[in-house]
Design an enzyme around this catalytic site. Structure first.
Site, short mmCIF file in Angstrom:
data_model
loop_
_atom_site.label_atom_id
_atom_site.label_comp_id
_atom_site.label_asym_id
_atom_site.label_seq_id
_atom_site.Cartn_x
_atom_site.Cartn_y
_atom_site.Cartn_z
N CYS A 40 -33.47 -38.77 -37.22
CA CYS A 40 -34.77 -38.81 -36.55
C CYS A 40 -35.68 -37.68 -37.05
O CYS A 40 -35.39 -36.51 -36.82
CB CYS A 40 -34.52 -38.71 -35.04
SG CYS A 40 -35.90 -38.18 -34.07
N CYS A 43 -37.17 -35.35 -34.39
CA CYS A 43 -36.11 -34.48 -33.85
C CYS A 43 -35.95 -33.24 -34.72
O CYS A 43 -35.74 -32.13 -34.23
CB CYS A 43 -34.77 -35.22 -33.80
SG CYS A 43 -34.80 -36.68 -32.75
#
Length: 122
Positions: A40, A43
């Site tokens: 991600c 993230c």
């Protein structure tokens, strides 16, 4: 260094969902839990901000990370559908979820408002 939680350490340090139906925080200081995955992009943007926050707040708060790929049961329990998702856990009261890669100032405001922790003076 941020601490990575598994289902077992989550039950010890945050919430033992196998014993308690109602939310009962197991920790002794406010926590911030980052639900993330290695693939991600947002993230990865949040990760260094969380490291900075842990350094700046020291032992006033604890920041945990949960890999949603490894810990699908925990992600499911909190209804995580998009990542990063961040759970702010005060020592008293209900936790609150925030979604997305938040700017540092937003984290600081939530730490103040939800966790009731002010940033220590440098």
């Amino acid at each position: 260094m941020l601490e990575f939680l598994t289902k077992e350490s989550f039950k010890e340090k945050v919430f033992n969902f196998e014993e308690n139906k109602e939310w009962k925080y197991e920790g002794d200081k406010p926590a911030l839990i980052d639900f993330y995955a290695d693939w991600c992009g947002p993230c990865k943007m949040v990760a260094p901000v969380l490291e900075e926050l842990q350094e700046e707040y020291g032992d006033k708060i604890v920041i945990y990370k949960i890999d949603t790929e490894q810990e699908q049961e925990l992600a499911g329990m909190f209804g995580i559908q998009s990542i990063p998702s961040l759970l702010f856990v005060p020592t008293e009261g209900q936790p609150q979820m925030a979604m997305g890669a938040l700017p540092k100032a937003t984290f600081e405001k939530a730490i103040s408002d939800v966790l009731k922790v002010e940033k220590p003076e440098a």
